[in-house]
Design a protein around this motif. Structure first.
Motif, PDB file in Angstrom:
ATOM      1  N   LEU A 198       0.903  -1.210   0.040  1.00 46.30           N
ATOM      2  CA  LEU A 198       0.015   0.013   0.124  1.00 46.30           C
ATOM      3  C   LEU A 198       0.705   1.137  -0.170  1.00 46.30           C
ATOM      4  CD1 LEU A 198      -2.741  -0.797   2.586  1.00 46.30           C
ATOM      5  CD2 LEU A 198      -2.758  -1.179   0.194  1.00 46.30           C
ATOM      6  N   GLY A 199       0.430   2.208  -0.901  1.00 47.97           N
ATOM      7  CA  GLY A 199       1.071   3.681  -0.707  1.00 47.97           C
ATOM      8  C   GLY A 199       0.242   4.513   0.418  1.00 47.97           C
ATOM      9  N   VAL A 200       0.552   5.910   0.597  1.00 44.89           N
ATOM     10  CA  VAL A 200      -0.089   6.395   1.460  1.00 44.89           C
ATOM     11  C   VAL A 200      -1.521   6.769   0.839  1.00 44.89           C
ATOM     12  CG1 VAL A 200       0.008   8.977   2.287  1.00 44.89           C
ATOM     13  CG2 VAL A 200       2.222   7.777   1.935  1.00 44.89           C
ATOM     14  N   GLY A 201      -2.304   6.549   1.891  1.00 49.65           N
ATOM     15  CA  GLY A 201      -3.678   6.760   1.661  1.00 49.65           C
ATOM     16  C   GLY A 201      -4.687   5.569   0.940  1.00 49.65           C
ATOM     17  N   SER A 202      -3.856   4.327   0.916  1.00 52.94           N
ATOM     18  CA  SER A 202      -4.456   3.296   0.129  1.00 52.94           C
ATOM     19  C   SER A 202      -4.997   2.494   1.266  1.00 52.94           C
ATOM     20  CB  SER A 202      -3.543   2.696  -0.656  1.00 52.94           C
ATOM     21  OG  SER A 202      -3.074   3.387  -1.689  1.00 52.94           O
ATOM     22  N   ILE A 203      -6.086   1.378   1.054  1.00 51.34           N
ATOM     23  CA  ILE A 203      -6.622   0.647   1.785  1.00 51.34           C
ATOM     24  C   ILE A 203      -6.806  -0.626   1.216  1.00 51.34           C
ATOM     25  CG2 ILE A 203      -8.999  -0.030   3.206  1.00 51.34           C
ATOM     26  CD1 ILE A 203      -9.498   2.945   3.209  1.00 51.34           C
ATOM     27  N   GLY A 204      -6.201  -1.690   1.928  1.00 46.35           N
ATOM     28  CA  GLY A 204      -6.175  -3.248   1.250  1.00 46.35           C
ATOM     29  C   GLY A 204      -7.555  -3.463   1.039  1.00 46.35           C
ATOM     30  N   PHE A 205      -8.336  -3.744   1.933  1.00 45.67           N
ATOM     31  CA  PHE A 205      -9.889  -4.323   1.919  1.00 45.67           C
ATOM     32  C   PHE A 205     -10.705  -3.021   2.341  1.00 45.67           C
ATOM     33  CE2 PHE A 205      -7.404  -7.767   1.457  1.00 45.67           C
ATOM     34  CZ  PHE A 205      -7.887  -8.672   0.723  1.00 45.67           C
ATOM     35  N   ARG A 247      -4.662   1.946   5.569  1.00 43.98           N
ATOM     36  CA  ARG A 247      -5.250   0.931   6.449  1.00 43.98           C
ATOM     37  C   ARG A 247      -5.277  -0.459   5.765  1.00 43.98           C
ATOM     38  NH1 ARG A 247      -8.573   5.892   8.002  1.00 43.98           N
ATOM     39  NH2 ARG A 247      -8.330   5.927  10.361  1.00 43.98           N
ATOM     40  N   GLY A 248      -5.293  -1.437   6.464  1.00 44.80           N
ATOM     41  CA  GLY A 248      -5.262  -2.692   6.283  1.00 44.80           C
ATOM     42  C   GLY A 248      -6.728  -3.254   5.748  1.00 44.80           C
ATOM     43  N   GLY A 273       3.190  -1.417   9.125  1.00 48.31           N
ATOM     44  CA  GLY A 273       3.448  -0.024   8.493  1.00 48.31           C
ATOM     45  C   GLY A 273       2.128   0.651   8.287  1.00 48.31           C
ATOM     46  N   LEU A 274       1.079   0.542   9.002  1.00 45.85           N
ATOM     47  CA  LEU A 274      -0.356   0.980   8.577  1.00 45.85           C
ATOM     48  C   LEU A 274      -0.659   1.852   9.826  1.00 45.85           C
ATOM     49  CD1 LEU A 274      -1.543  -2.351   7.388  1.00 45.85           C
ATOM     50  CD2 LEU A 274      -1.151  -0.414   5.961  1.00 45.85           C
ATOM     51  N   LEU A 275      -1.380   2.939   9.343  1.00 44.88           N
ATOM     52  CA  LEU A 275      -1.969   3.761  10.639  1.00 44.88           C
ATOM     53  C   LEU A 275      -2.966   2.739  11.429  1.00 44.88           C
ATOM     54  CD1 LEU A 275      -2.205   6.603  11.771  1.00 44.88           C
ATOM     55  CD2 LEU A 275      -4.549   6.669  10.830  1.00 44.88           C
ATOM     56  N   ASP A 276      -3.766   1.909  10.886  1.00 45.73           N
ATOM     57  CA  ASP A 276      -4.583   1.121  11.342  1.00 45.73           C
ATOM     58  C   ASP A 276      -4.471  -0.121  10.553  1.00 45.73           C
ATOM     59  OD1 ASP A 276      -6.422   2.771  13.591  1.00 45.73           O
ATOM     60  OD2 ASP A 276      -6.345   3.996  11.566  1.00 45.73           O
ATOM     61  N   ALA A 277      -4.127  -1.362  11.242  1.00 43.88           N
ATOM     62  CA  ALA A 277      -4.166  -2.424  10.646  1.00 43.88           C
ATOM     63  C   ALA A 277      -5.704  -3.006  10.166  1.00 43.88           C
ATOM     64  CB  ALA A 277      -3.507  -3.711  11.215  1.00 43.88           C
ATOM     65  N   LEU A 278      -6.338  -2.958  11.593  1.00 45.63           N
ATOM     66  CA  LEU A 278      -7.901  -3.356  11.226  1.00 45.63           C
ATOM     67  C   LEU A 278      -8.719  -2.023  11.748  1.00 45.63           C
ATOM     68  CD1 LEU A 278      -7.856  -6.794  12.599  1.00 45.63           C
ATOM     69  CD2 LEU A 278      -7.562  -6.201  10.362  1.00 45.63           C
ATOM     70  N   PHE A 279      -9.722  -1.685  10.746  1.00 49.93           N
ATOM     71  CA  PHE A 279     -10.850  -0.543  11.369  1.00 49.93           C
ATOM     72  C   PHE A 279     -11.922  -0.973  11.120  1.00 49.93           C
ATOM     73  CE2 PHE A 279     -12.977   3.313  11.161  1.00 49.93           C
ATOM     74  CZ  PHE A 279     -12.124   4.404  11.915  1.00 49.93           C
ATOM     75  N   LEU A 280     -12.541  -1.757  12.292  1.00 43.97           N
ATOM     76  CA  LEU A 280     -13.888  -2.424  12.312  1.00 43.97           C
ATOM     77  C   LEU A 280     -15.138  -1.826  12.885  1.00 43.97           C
ATOM     78  CD1 LEU A 280     -11.935  -5.657  12.860  1.00 43.97           C
ATOM     79  CD2 LEU A 280     -12.364  -4.668  10.497  1.00 43.97           C
ATOM     80  N   SER A 291      -1.612 -13.979  14.031  1.00 45.74           N
ATOM     81  CA  SER A 291      -1.150 -12.968  13.099  1.00 45.74           C
ATOM     82  C   SER A 291      -0.437 -11.939  13.893  1.00 45.74           C
ATOM     83  CB  SER A 291      -2.331 -12.427  12.786  1.00 45.74           C
ATOM     84  OG  SER A 291      -3.222 -12.961  11.843  1.00 45.74           O
ATOM     85  N   GLU A 292       0.528 -11.335  12.939  1.00 44.92           N
ATOM     86  CA  GLU A 292       1.618 -10.196  13.525  1.00 44.92           C
ATOM     87  C   GLU A 292       1.036  -8.694  13.006  1.00 44.92           C
ATOM     88  OE1 GLU A 292       6.094  -8.781  12.740  1.00 44.92           O
ATOM     89  OE2 GLU A 292       5.144 -10.257  11.443  1.00 44.92           O
ATOM     90  N   PHE A 293       1.057  -7.998  14.072  1.00 47.30           N
ATOM     91  CA  PHE A 293       0.554  -6.451  13.889  1.00 47.30           C
ATOM     92  C   PHE A 293       1.857  -5.645  14.265  1.00 47.30           C
ATOM     93  CE2 PHE A 293      -2.922  -8.878  14.657  1.00 47.30           C
ATOM     94  CZ  PHE A 293      -3.989  -8.492  13.766  1.00 47.30           C
ATOM     95  N   ALA A 294       2.438  -5.037  13.306  1.00 57.63           N
ATOM     96  CA  ALA A 294       3.765  -4.381  13.729  1.00 57.63           C
ATOM     97  C   ALA A 294       3.803  -2.799  12.910  1.00 57.63           C
ATOM     98  CB  ALA A 294       4.791  -4.960  13.106  1.00 57.63           C
ATOM     99  N   TRP A 295       4.469  -1.916  13.700  1.00 61.17           N
ATOM    100  CA  TRP A 295       4.699  -0.516  12.903  1.00 61.17           C
ATOM    101  C   TRP A 295       3.660   0.229  12.772  1.00 61.17           C
ATOM    102  CZ3 TRP A 295       9.367   1.038  13.848  1.00 61.17           C
ATOM    103  CH2 TRP A 295      10.333   0.031  13.833  1.00 61.17           C
ATOM    104  N   ALA A 296       2.519   0.009  13.557  1.00 59.95           N
ATOM    105  CA  ALA A 296       1.367   1.276  13.583  1.00 59.95           C
ATOM    106  C   ALA A 296       1.877   1.973  14.600  1.00 59.95           C
ATOM    107  CB  ALA A 296       0.065   0.308  13.961  1.00 59.95           C
ATOM    108  N   ASN A 297       2.503   3.185  14.192  1.00 60.98           N
ATOM    109  CA  ASN A 297       2.767   4.066  14.888  1.00 60.98           C
ATOM    110  C   ASN A 297       2.894   5.588  14.217  1.00 60.98           C
ATOM    111  OD1 ASN A 297       5.937   4.787  14.259  1.00 60.98           O
ATOM    112  ND2 ASN A 297       5.606   2.640  14.287  1.00 60.98           N
ATOM    113  N   GLY A 298       2.758   6.773  14.658  1.00 54.65           N
ATOM    114  CA  GLY A 298       2.950   7.942  13.968  1.00 54.65           C
ATOM    115  C   GLY A 298       3.053   9.081  14.908  1.00 54.65           C
TER     116      GLY A 298
END
Length: 363
Positions: A198-205, A247-248, A273-280, A291-298
């Motif tokens: 993902l680039g800046v501002g993109s969402i996986g799903f 976001r993921g 490397g996401l602002l939010d891995a999951l936004f639900l 699962s692994e969740f890493a580098w959600a920091n800013g």
């Protein structure tokens, strides 16, 4: 190297994580190897004098088991649909494009997916897409990374198609003019057979029920052996500022009284490397495991969370690793009852962290 040992829940053990750019090639023991061992043991016990005959029958048993595996997976996906089929997708394929085998594979993931079909996907780069296929009972749309041991047809197959990663584009899953969608599986087959960069501002799903009508839903989405990597991977205090954010998996809407998104599974995935891995929102009976969740920091302006979730009950979080994040690990909002959280590992090496806020609930 695998992140976890997954022999059983009781024997779950974290290991060192591979780098984000590493291509996962470890796979389960092949069906062929297991059936060969069974056949060999059988023939030894029967004391066959004609070893050539034994080997021939053994090969027949291997092929029968491979066929049965494909039939079982198809039955799981189709749920009784008479029109379901096994299809094949291979980047750069130049055959007939029917998807019936690897010689005639689709060169990209079809824009119109058929409910009940299994889509085996070879290594390569692929487009994302939009899924609005209406529900038909529990019939699945099943996208699966092809592997050496499980790849559908043998016609035109090469093991080099199933030993690496399929890079996917982003996906938008929402209701369409014919009603709600759901019962969709993205299965990378092995760690990590599917990956989204993902680039800046993109969402996986992006998942959204546009009807905004209570009682409507997009149920039963499953994500397995999938990696989503954003621009903040391995960056301390990534400068997200006021956005846009990456976001993921994101559900839009889903507040109390809105449509629901129940029975989701996130298993053996990695988000970095996401602002939010999951936004639900309204994801009752959610299961997140291994699962692994890493580098959600800013920075302070962005307020990153590893997970933001609202109005979701009956959720299970087990045997995950959370690391290198600041602010909240899991931020809960609204009514979130009957959760089970166990077997998770939380650590931090670089970014500031408030351990007491690994889980925070705002009513």
């Amino acid at each position: 190297m695998e992140l976890f040992s997954l022999k059983s829940e009781l024997k779950f053990k974290p290991r060192f994580a591979p780098s984000a750019g590493a291509v996962g090639k470890s796979q389960p023991h092949s069906m062929k190897a297991r059936t060969s061992l069974i056949a060999s043991s059988f023939f030894q016990k029967c004391d066959f004098k004609f070893s050539g005959c034994a080997r021939l029958v053994g090969r027949v048993m291997e092929n029968v088991c491979s066929v049965l595996l494909a039939i079982s997976l198809l039955a799981l996906a189709q749920g009784g649909s008479a029109n379901a089929a096994i299809k094949h997708v291979r980047a750069g394929a130049t055959g007939k494009g029917s998807g019936d085998n690897w010689n005639d594979a689709y060169p990209d993931i079809p824009s119109q997916l058929v409910r009940g079909n299994i889509y085996y996907i070879a290594n390569g780069n692929y487009s994302g897409g939009e899924i609005t296929v209406p529900l038909n009972g529990t019939n699945q749309i099943y996208l699966k990374k092809a592997s050496v041991s499980d790849h559908g047809s043998n016609i035109g197959w090469s093991d080099s198609y199933g030993d690496g990663t399929a890079i996917l584009g982003t996906w938008y899953i929402h209701d369409g003019p014919d009603g709600d969608t759901g019962f969709i599986t993205f299965d990378g087959a092995y760690r990590f057979g599917f990956r989204i960069n993902l680039g800046v501002g993109s969402i996986g799903f992006t998942i959204r029920n546009d009807s905004r009508i209570a009682g409507r839903s997009i149920p039963n989405l499953t994500f397995k052996y999938l990696e989503i990597v954003g621009p903040g991977d391995n960056v301390v205090n990534y400068p997200w500022g006021a956005g846009p954010y990456s976001r993921g998996i994101r559900i839009y809407g889903g507040l109390e009284g809105d449509p629901g998104y129940p029975n989701y599974v996130v298993s053996n995935c990695r988000f970095r490397g996401l602002l939010d891995a999951l936004f639900l929102s309204r994801t009752d009976n959610l299961l997140v495991e291994h699962s692994e969740f890493a580098w959600a920091n800013g920075d302070s302006a962005s307020h990153p969370d590893v997970v933001w979730i609202s109005h979701s009950s009956g959720c299970i979080w087990r045997y995950n690793i959370f690391h290198e994040f600041n602010v909240e690990g899991i931020e809960m909002s609204g009514v979130c009852n009957n959760w089970r959280v166990y077997g998770n590992v939380v650590f931090n090496r670089y970014a500031p962290i408030e351990v007491s806020r690994f889980i925070e609930h705002h009513i």
